[in-house]
Enzyme design. Structure first.
Site, PDB file in Angstrom:
ATOM      1  N   SER A   1      47.708  50.740  35.797  1.00 48.70           N
ATOM      2  CA  SER A   1      47.612  51.144  37.198  1.00 48.70           C
ATOM      3  C   SER A   1      46.194  51.547  37.598  1.00 48.70           C
ATOM      4  O   SER A   1      45.445  52.113  36.795  1.00 48.70           O
ATOM      5  CB  SER A   1      48.559  52.338  37.406  1.00 48.70           C
ATOM      6  OG  SER A   1      48.258  53.005  38.611  1.00 48.70           O
TER       7      SER A   1
ATOM      8  N   GLU B   1      45.614  54.007  39.231  1.00 43.34           N
ATOM      9  CA  GLU B   1      45.568  55.468  39.100  1.00 43.34           C
ATOM     10  C   GLU B   1      44.800  55.873  37.837  1.00 43.34           C
ATOM     11  O   GLU B   1      44.369  57.018  37.720  1.00 43.34           O
ATOM     12  CB  GLU B   1      46.979  56.057  39.048  1.00 43.34           C
ATOM     13  CG  GLU B   1      47.638  56.196  40.404  1.00 43.34           C
ATOM     14  CD  GLU B   1      46.938  57.197  41.312  1.00 43.34           C
ATOM     15  OE1 GLU B   1      46.863  58.372  40.954  1.00 43.34           O
ATOM     16  OE2 GLU B   1      46.458  56.801  42.384  1.00 43.34           O
TER      17      GLU B   1
ATOM     18  N   TYR C   1      50.784  61.407  35.713  1.00 41.72           N
ATOM     19  CA  TYR C   1      51.134  59.972  35.755  1.00 41.72           C
ATOM     20  C   TYR C   1      49.944  59.131  35.284  1.00 41.72           C
ATOM     21  O   TYR C   1      50.087  58.260  34.411  1.00 41.72           O
ATOM     22  CB  TYR C   1      51.538  59.581  37.182  1.00 41.72           C
ATOM     23  CG  TYR C   1      51.671  58.070  37.371  1.00 41.72           C
ATOM     24  CD1 TYR C   1      52.806  57.397  36.948  1.00 41.72           C
ATOM     25  CD2 TYR C   1      50.638  57.336  37.959  1.00 41.72           C
ATOM     26  CE1 TYR C   1      52.918  56.007  37.106  1.00 41.72           C
ATOM     27  CE2 TYR C   1      50.741  55.953  38.122  1.00 41.72           C
ATOM     28  CZ  TYR C   1      51.889  55.306  37.698  1.00 41.72           C
ATOM     29  OH  TYR C   1      51.981  53.931  37.848  1.00 41.72           O
TER      30      TYR C   1
HETATM   31  P1  NAP Z   1      59.560  51.713  40.794  1.00 36.87           P
HETATM   32  O1  NAP Z   1      60.071  51.005  42.005  1.00 36.87           O
HETATM   33  O2  NAP Z   1      59.439  53.182  40.804  1.00 36.87           O
HETATM   34  O3  NAP Z   1      60.487  51.273  39.566  1.00 36.87           O
HETATM   35  C1  NAP Z   1      60.462  51.952  38.345  1.00 36.87           C
HETATM   36  C2  NAP Z   1      61.522  51.369  37.431  1.00 36.87           C
HETATM   37  O4  NAP Z   1      61.501  52.066  36.175  1.00 36.87           O
HETATM   38  C3  NAP Z   1      62.963  51.497  37.983  1.00 36.87           C
HETATM   39  O5  NAP Z   1      63.662  50.324  37.682  1.00 36.87           O
HETATM   40  C4  NAP Z   1      63.508  52.670  37.174  1.00 36.87           C
HETATM   41  O6  NAP Z   1      64.918  52.643  37.025  1.00 36.87           O
HETATM   42  C5  NAP Z   1      62.843  52.400  35.828  1.00 36.87           C
HETATM   43  N1  NAP Z   1      62.866  53.574  34.959  1.00 36.87           N
HETATM   44  C6  NAP Z   1      62.452  54.839  35.256  1.00 36.87           C
HETATM   45  N2  NAP Z   1      62.643  55.642  34.202  1.00 36.87           N
HETATM   46  C7  NAP Z   1      63.206  54.894  33.211  1.00 36.87           C
HETATM   47  C8  NAP Z   1      63.639  55.144  31.896  1.00 36.87           C
HETATM   48  N3  NAP Z   1      63.557  56.366  31.342  1.00 36.87           N
HETATM   49  N4  NAP Z   1      64.157  54.125  31.167  1.00 36.87           N
HETATM   50  C9  NAP Z   1      64.286  52.889  31.718  1.00 36.87           C
HETATM   51  N5  NAP Z   1      63.897  52.581  32.966  1.00 36.87           N
HETATM   52  C10 NAP Z   1      63.364  53.566  33.709  1.00 36.87           C
HETATM   53  O7  NAP Z   1      58.104  51.126  40.380  1.00 36.87           O
HETATM   54  P2  NAP Z   1      57.349  49.803  40.892  1.00 36.87           P
HETATM   55  O8  NAP Z   1      56.590  50.121  42.105  1.00 36.87           O
HETATM   56  O9  NAP Z   1      58.290  48.653  40.837  1.00 36.87           O
HETATM   57  O10 NAP Z   1      56.255  49.656  39.731  1.00 36.87           O
HETATM   58  C11 NAP Z   1      56.539  48.953  38.525  1.00 36.87           C
HETATM   59  C12 NAP Z   1      55.614  49.445  37.424  1.00 36.87           C
HETATM   60  O11 NAP Z   1      54.255  49.214  37.798  1.00 36.87           O
HETATM   61  C13 NAP Z   1      55.688  50.929  37.122  1.00 36.87           C
HETATM   62  O12 NAP Z   1      55.423  51.080  35.739  1.00 36.87           O
HETATM   63  C14 NAP Z   1      54.564  51.535  37.916  1.00 36.87           C
HETATM   64  O13 NAP Z   1      54.153  52.744  37.329  1.00 36.87           O
HETATM   65  C15 NAP Z   1      53.523  50.444  37.796  1.00 36.87           C
HETATM   66  N6  NAP Z   1      52.582  50.314  38.901  1.00 36.87           N
HETATM   67  C16 NAP Z   1      53.021  50.268  40.188  1.00 36.87           C
HETATM   68  C17 NAP Z   1      52.115  50.054  41.204  1.00 36.87           C
HETATM   69  C18 NAP Z   1      52.563  49.950  42.637  1.00 36.87           C
HETATM   70  O14 NAP Z   1      51.699  50.074  43.525  1.00 36.87           O
HETATM   71  N7  NAP Z   1      53.832  49.682  42.910  1.00 36.87           N
HETATM   72  C19 NAP Z   1      50.738  49.881  40.902  1.00 36.87           C
HETATM   73  C20 NAP Z   1      50.346  49.927  39.575  1.00 36.87           C
HETATM   74  C21 NAP Z   1      51.266  50.125  38.562  1.00 36.87           C
HETATM   75  P3  NAP Z   1      65.930  53.405  38.061  1.00 36.87           P
HETATM   76  O15 NAP Z   1      66.180  52.391  39.155  1.00 36.87           O
HETATM   77  O16 NAP Z   1      67.100  53.692  37.219  1.00 36.87           O
HETATM   78  O17 NAP Z   1      65.204  54.620  38.557  1.00 36.87           O
HETATM   79  O1  F7E Z   2      50.278  57.724  47.882  1.00 37.36           O
HETATM   80  C1  F7E Z   2      48.690  59.936  50.306  1.00 37.36           C
HETATM   81  C2  F7E Z   2      48.737  60.373  48.851  1.00 37.36           C
HETATM   82  O2  F7E Z   2      52.523  57.973  46.829  1.00 37.36           O
HETATM   83  C3  F7E Z   2      49.172  57.037  48.415  1.00 37.36           C
HETATM   84  C4  F7E Z   2      52.385  54.375  42.798  1.00 37.36           C
HETATM   85  O3  F7E Z   2      53.037  53.136  42.921  1.00 37.36           O
HETATM   86  O4  F7E Z   2      50.277  53.451  43.482  1.00 37.36           O
HETATM   87  C5  F7E Z   2      51.233  54.457  43.783  1.00 37.36           C
HETATM   88  O5  F7E Z   2      50.655  55.742  43.701  1.00 37.36           O
HETATM   89  C6  F7E Z   2      48.230  58.024  49.068  1.00 37.36           C
HETATM   90  C7  F7E Z   2      47.916  59.265  48.214  1.00 37.36           C
HETATM   91  O6  F7E Z   2      50.972  56.102  46.109  1.00 37.36           O
HETATM   92  C8  F7E Z   2      51.685  61.212  51.901  1.00 37.36           C
HETATM   93  O7  F7E Z   2      48.176  61.684  48.694  1.00 37.36           O
HETATM   94  C9  F7E Z   2      49.569  61.141  52.336  1.00 37.36           C
HETATM   95  O8  F7E Z   2      46.543  59.561  48.310  1.00 37.36           O
HETATM   96  O9  F7E Z   2      52.071  55.972  48.289  1.00 37.36           O
HETATM   97  P1  F7E Z   2      51.577  56.961  47.319  1.00 37.36           P
HETATM   98  P2  F7E Z   2      49.955  56.445  44.941  1.00 37.36           P
HETATM   99  O10 F7E Z   2      49.893  57.879  44.642  1.00 37.36           O
HETATM  100  O11 F7E Z   2      48.668  55.758  45.262  1.00 37.36           O
HETATM  101  C10 F7E Z   2      49.692  53.541  42.167  1.00 37.36           C
HETATM  102  C11 F7E Z   2      48.717  52.394  42.011  1.00 37.36           C
HETATM  103  C12 F7E Z   2      50.712  53.649  41.103  1.00 37.36           C
HETATM  104  O12 F7E Z   2      50.502  53.182  39.980  1.00 37.36           O
HETATM  105  C13 F7E Z   2      51.886  54.530  41.362  1.00 37.36           C
HETATM  106  O13 F7E Z   2      52.968  54.221  40.492  1.00 37.36           O
HETATM  107  O14 F7E Z   2      48.847  58.516  50.246  1.00 37.36           O
HETATM  108  N1  F7E Z   2      49.761  60.507  51.148  1.00 37.36           N
HETATM  109  N2  F7E Z   2      50.741  61.581  52.813  1.00 37.36           N
HETATM  110  C14 F7E Z   2      51.065  60.530  50.851  1.00 37.36           C
HETATM  111  N3  F7E Z   2      51.757  60.029  49.809  1.00 37.36           N
HETATM  112  C15 F7E Z   2      53.108  60.198  49.803  1.00 37.36           C
HETATM  113  N4  F7E Z   2      53.839  59.680  48.789  1.00 37.36           N
HETATM  114  N5  F7E Z   2      53.750  60.879  50.805  1.00 37.36           N
HETATM  115  C16 F7E Z   2      53.091  61.413  51.866  1.00 37.36           C
HETATM  116  O15 F7E Z   2      53.682  62.015  52.766  1.00 37.36           O
END
Ligand code: NAP
Ligand code: F7E
Length: 338
Positions: free
Chosen positions: A128, A130, A152
């Site tokens: 990520s 992050e 995270y």
């Molecule tokens: P998401 O919608 O939060 O999905 C997370 C998945 O992980 C869900 O299917 C959840 O199952 C499963 N999970 C959570 N805890 C578990 C456990 N203990 N054992 C087995 N499965 C478990 O995340 P996403 O946005 O699709 O992202 C996919 C991956 O990419 C994640 O690893 C995330 O950290 C990473 N990532 C995301 C982004 C982004 O912007 N979306 C960017 C960079 C990296 P349940 O449905 O049961 O909760």
């Molecule tokens: O926040 C700001 C918050 O929670 C984005 C995950 O998929 O992407 C995701 O992480 C920004 C942050 O995503 C609210 O402070 C303001 O600066 O949508 P977010 P994230 O933290 O960037 C990365 C790449 C991952 O890997 C993670 O799994 O938006 N923000 N106001 C807020 N964020 C939330 N959630 N809620 C608010 O009300």
């Protein structure tokens, strides 16, 4: 028929990746957690019955290494996509130990399951942006040092380096995709983009009048999840395993996302958005912007959906969703059908 194993199949990316792999003719095995409700399958519900037949859901958990060994041995996948995580950054401050067990050690549990079962498996780790956190250079590429700002982010750095370590130590075909934020109508409702698109739709339909957000100045490089899962697959089709940044190269603030989303439905965001400290974090990632040149050159990957198209796609989908789910008007209130 090739078999791919997806952890996190019920999440946003898991659902898009399943569709892509099925289109490509794979049998897909998905790891699901036991839950007292079946709601966590909702992102797979829209799939037609023929497609669903190509998906096998198997109970397991990233914190239960023996369940992962059992699944690898039973299905002998040729590709494993590790998408499972406690993926919410703010929640990771509230549940740091749990997050490190699922998001960090969970990846190691899967690598061990593969190592002791079948080292020929190609492995994808969902790294990520992050991990860059308090960025030390901009835009960020594969050489940019990591400086995570949350439990995270720290857990993802561990998962990233243990994936690289198993590649270097045991010659495993392990690749990390360092993906920047990617969104879609299937994004979880407590991530900021979806919170905004759903909020805008509810305000338009007069179900709500205010949207409470945290830090509006944070900037993110937002792409479309459907584009990003293609990059995951491409990484595992390469002869050599490697790590790649996946991003659009454009960065926008949360404020800009609000402006674009409200104005798409002809509204002024400043009349509806209010700030609430409850949504800020102990340490923030102020700004992220990715440089995906390596993926463009080596994988031939580039994003198809731009920022404006993404905002429009999410707001339109949520307007339809709200109209479908909140329809009953009674004494001035609209009631949820859910
Ligand atoms: P998401 O919608 O939060 O999905 C997370 C998945 O992980 C869900 O299917 C959840 O199952 C499963 N999970 C959570 N805890 C578990 C456990 N203990 N054992 C087995 N499965 C478990 O995340 P996403 O946005 O699709 O992202 C996919 C991956 O990419 C994640 O690893 C995330 O950290 C990473 N990532 C995301 C982004 C982004 O912007 N979306 C960017 C960079 C990296 P349940 O449905 O049961 O909760
Ligand atoms: O926040 C700001 C918050 O929670 C984005 C995950 O998929 O992407 C995701 O992480 C920004 C942050 O995503 C609210 O402070 C303001 O600066 O949508 P977010 P994230 O933290 O960037 C990365 C790449 C991952 O890997 C993670 O799994 O938006 N923000 N106001 C807020 N964020 C939330 N959630 N809620 C608010 O009300």
């Amino acid at each position: 028929m090739k078999t791919a194993l997806i952890t996190g199949i019920t999440g946003q990316d898991g659902s898009y990746l399943s569709e892509l792999l099925i289109e490509k003719g794979y049998r897909v095995v998905g790891v699901v957690r036991r839950s007292s409700s079946i709601e966590n399958r909702s992102r797979l519900d829209h799939l037609p019955p023929e497609t669903r037949k190509q998906i096998i859901l198997q109970y397991g958990d990233m914190t239960d290494a023996s369940s992962l060994v059992g699944i690898i041995k039973k299905y002998e996948p040729c590709e494993v996509y590790n998408l499972a995580a406690q993926s919410h950054v703010k929640v990771s401050f509230e549940q740091p130990i749990y997050t490190s067990e699922v998001t960090g050690v969970g990846a190691l549990n899967m690598l061990e399951a593969i190592r002791i079962s079948d080292q020929e498996v190609k492995f994808y780790q969902a790294s990520s942006s992050e991990q860059f956190g308090k960025v030390e250079a901009s835009p960020q590429n594969e050489q940019t040092p990591f400086h995570p700002r949350s439990p995270y982010g720290v857990s993802k750095v561990f998962a990233h380096w243990i994936t690289v370590n198993y590649r270097e130590s045991y010659g495993m075909h392990n690749s990390c995709g360092i993906l920047f934020n990617h969104e879609s109508p299937r994004r979880g409702e407590n991530f900021v983009t979806r919170k905004i698109s759903l909020g805008v739709a509810k305000i338009k339909e007069e179900i709500d009048n205010k949207l409470f957000l945290g830090n509006l100045d944070a900037k993110r490089d937002w792409g479309f999840a459907g584009d990003y899962v293609e990059a995951m697959w491409l990484m595992l089709q390469q002869k050599q395993p490697d790590d790649y940044v996946i991003a659009t190269g454009e960065s926008h603030s949360v404020r800009e996302f609000c402006e674009a989303a409200f104005s798409h439905l002809g509204m002024d965001w400043e009349k509806h958005v209010e700030s609430d400290q409850a949504y800020t974090r102990p340490a923030e990632v102020d700004m992220l912007c990715g440089d995906a040149s390596k993926a463009r050159q080596k994988l031939g990957w580039k994003p198809k959906v731009n920022f404006k198209e993404l905002v429009k796609m999410m707001v339109d989908a949520d307007l339809a969703f709200v109209k479908d789910n909140f329809t009953y008007k009674h004494s001035g209130f609209r009631l949820s059908k859910r």
